[in-house]
Write a protein that holds these residues in place. Sequence first.
Motif: not given
Length: 151
Positions: A79-97
Motif C-alpha cells: 500500500t505504501d509503495r502504491a501510494l508512493e508511485l501515485r505521488t511520483r506519477d503526479r510529480a511526473r505530470k507536474l514536471v510536464g506542466k
Amino acid sequence: MPGLKTVEGQEMKQEVFLPDDYSPAEDEPFMNDRQLEYFRRKLLNWKSELIEGSRDTIEGLQDGTRNIPDVADRASEETDRALELRTRDRARKLVGKIDAALRRIDEGEFGYCSVTGDPISLKRLDARPIATMSLEAQEKHERREKVHRDD
C-alpha cells in the motif's frame, strides 16, 4: 546584438541579475526581465526537487524489494509503495506542466491568461507558477466543469 551572448552557435539572453531577496512587485512593469528570471529560477528549482524525489523513490523501490513473511506487513508495504508511485506519477505530470511554463517564458506568453489574455496576478503566479489562467477564468472553468460533471 547588444545584450546577447553567443554560446555554441546559439544566441542566449544575457544573464539577468537577481538579488537573493528579490520578489516580484506590482509597482514594476509586468513580466519584465527580472520577474521572468525570478519565475524561471523558481520553476527550475521546483523541477529539480521533483526529479530528485523521483530518483529517491526509484532507489527506495529497488532497495526495498524484500520478502516479508507476514501478510499484514506485506500488504501495508505494498500500500505504501502504491501510494508512493501515485505521488511520483503526479510529480511526473507536474514536471510536464513546469516544462510548458518554461516554454511560455521563452515564448513571451508567461503570466498571461490563456483564456482572456489578461495578466495573471503576481500572487497567483508566485503561489502556482504553472498557472495558465487568471483566478477569475480558473473559477469560471471549474464551475463549468462541475455543472457538466453533475449531468
